[in-house]
Write a protein that holds these residues in place. Structure first.
Motif, short mmCIF file in Angstrom:
data_model
loop_
_atom_site.label_atom_id
_atom_site.label_comp_id
_atom_site.label_asym_id
_atom_site.label_seq_id
_atom_site.Cartn_x
_atom_site.Cartn_y
_atom_site.Cartn_z
N ASP A 1 0.84 -1.19 0.00
CA ASP A 1 0.00 0.00 0.00
C ASP A 1 0.88 1.24 0.00
N ALA A 2 0.30 2.37 -0.38
CA ALA A 2 1.01 3.64 -0.40
C ALA A 2 0.02 4.74 -0.05
N PRO A 3 0.51 5.86 0.47
CA PRO A 3 -0.40 6.93 0.88
C PRO A 3 -0.97 7.75 -0.29
N THR A 4 -0.41 7.57 -1.49
CA THR A 4 -0.90 8.33 -2.65
C THR A 4 -1.20 7.39 -3.81
N ALA A 5 -2.01 7.86 -4.72
CA ALA A 5 -2.31 7.08 -5.93
C ALA A 5 -1.04 6.83 -6.73
N LYS A 6 -0.17 7.82 -6.82
CA LYS A 6 1.08 7.68 -7.57
C LYS A 6 1.93 6.54 -7.00
N GLY A 7 2.11 6.56 -5.70
CA GLY A 7 2.90 5.50 -5.05
C GLY A 7 2.25 4.15 -5.18
N PHE A 8 0.94 4.11 -5.06
CA PHE A 8 0.23 2.84 -5.16
C PHE A 8 0.37 2.24 -6.55
N VAL A 9 0.22 3.06 -7.58
CA VAL A 9 0.35 2.56 -8.96
C VAL A 9 1.76 2.02 -9.18
N ALA A 10 2.77 2.74 -8.71
CA ALA A 10 4.15 2.27 -8.84
C ALA A 10 4.32 0.92 -8.15
N ASN A 11 3.78 0.77 -6.96
CA ASN A 11 3.89 -0.49 -6.22
C ASN A 11 3.12 -1.61 -6.92
N ALA A 12 1.97 -1.29 -7.49
CA ALA A 12 1.16 -2.30 -8.16
C ALA A 12 1.83 -2.82 -9.42
N LEU A 13 2.71 -2.04 -10.01
CA LEU A 13 3.42 -2.47 -11.23
C LEU A 13 4.74 -3.17 -10.91
N ALA A 14 5.15 -3.19 -9.66
CA ALA A 14 6.40 -3.85 -9.25
C ALA A 14 6.30 -5.34 -9.59
N PRO A 15 7.38 -5.97 -9.95
CA PRO A 15 8.76 -5.54 -9.82
C PRO A 15 9.30 -4.72 -10.99
N ALA A 16 8.46 -4.25 -11.88
CA ALA A 16 8.93 -3.39 -12.96
C ALA A 16 9.49 -2.09 -12.37
N ALA A 17 10.55 -1.59 -12.98
CA ALA A 17 11.14 -0.32 -12.54
C ALA A 17 10.26 0.82 -13.04
N VAL A 18 9.60 1.50 -12.10
CA VAL A 18 8.73 2.64 -12.43
C VAL A 18 9.45 3.90 -11.98
N TYR A 19 9.72 4.78 -12.94
CA TYR A 19 10.48 6.00 -12.65
C TYR A 19 9.60 7.14 -12.16
N ASN A 20 8.40 7.23 -12.69
CA ASN A 20 7.54 8.34 -12.34
C ASN A 20 6.10 7.96 -12.66
N VAL A 21 5.18 8.46 -11.86
CA VAL A 21 3.75 8.28 -12.12
C VAL A 21 3.10 9.65 -12.02
N THR A 22 2.32 9.97 -13.02
CA THR A 22 1.55 11.21 -13.03
C THR A 22 0.08 10.84 -13.10
N VAL A 23 -0.70 11.41 -12.22
CA VAL A 23 -2.14 11.14 -12.22
C VAL A 23 -2.83 12.37 -12.77
N SER A 24 -3.62 12.15 -13.82
CA SER A 24 -4.33 13.23 -14.47
C SER A 24 -5.82 13.08 -14.22
N GLU A 25 -6.39 14.08 -13.57
CA GLU A 25 -7.81 14.07 -13.26
C GLU A 25 -8.48 15.18 -14.06
N VAL A 26 -9.41 14.81 -14.91
CA VAL A 26 -10.16 15.77 -15.69
C VAL A 26 -11.60 15.73 -15.20
N GLU A 27 -12.11 16.89 -14.81
CA GLU A 27 -13.47 16.95 -14.29
C GLU A 27 -14.46 16.37 -15.29
N GLY A 28 -15.29 15.45 -14.83
CA GLY A 28 -16.29 14.82 -15.69
C GLY A 28 -15.73 13.73 -16.58
N ALA A 29 -14.44 13.41 -16.44
CA ALA A 29 -13.82 12.37 -17.28
C ALA A 29 -13.07 11.39 -16.37
N ASP A 30 -12.45 10.43 -17.00
CA ASP A 30 -11.70 9.41 -16.27
C ASP A 30 -10.44 9.97 -15.62
#
Length: 143
Positions: free
Chosen positions: A72-101
């Motif tokens: 688990d991680a305290p942020t969505a970015k950290g959680f996504v990186a952990n969920a993709l492990a053991p792949a090396a994840v360098y950066n995660v950007t979360v994009s939230e668009v109002e009314g969209a995904d």
């Protein structure tokens, strides 16, 4: 977000916690790939795995399924990186668009893209499923 668990998942979490003395926050049974995925409380991954992976191997034998862990991680970015492990994840950007995904863009090492995706897409699909359950992230795109 609150996660709803069925009776089977609760039983597996009890078995996991009894075997590892680590805290499982979620459990997803993936019958298509004969595996159980546990989300482990942040900081307890070593406890869950055990010396040389002994606790997980013992639990796999007991439950008759492959076991995979996501920390688990305290942020969505950290959680996504952990969920993709053991792949090396360098950066995660979360994009939230109002009314969209809400989409997480994960920068994964070129050599680890196959690991992040997994055979038949099983790893990326599980990462998407867990990210939706825990952080309401609708999609994960690898960059």
């Amino acid at each position: 977000m609150p996660v709803t668990l069925d009776d089977q998942a609760r039983r597996y979490i009890t078995a996991f916690e009894d075997a590892t003395e680590a805290t499982a926050l979620d459990c997803v049974v993936d019958d298509d790939h004969d595996r159980i995925v546990f989300v482990v409380k942040a900081g307890e991954m070593g406890q869950a795995i055990g010396p040389d992976g002994s606790r997980i191997r013992d639990l796999e034998a007991k439950l008759g399924h492959d076991i995979e862990l996501v920390e688990d991680a305290p942020t969505a970015k950290g959680f996504v990186a952990n969920a993709l492990a053991p792949a090396a994840v360098y950066n995660v950007t979360v994009s939230e668009v109002e009314g969209a995904d809400t989409v997480a863009y994960a920068e994964v090492d070129h050599d680890d893209r196959g690991v992040a995706i997994g055979e038949g897409g099983k790893n990326i699909e599980m990462a998407k499923h867990l990210a939706k359950r825990h952080y309401d992230v609708d999609d994960i795109q690898l960059t």
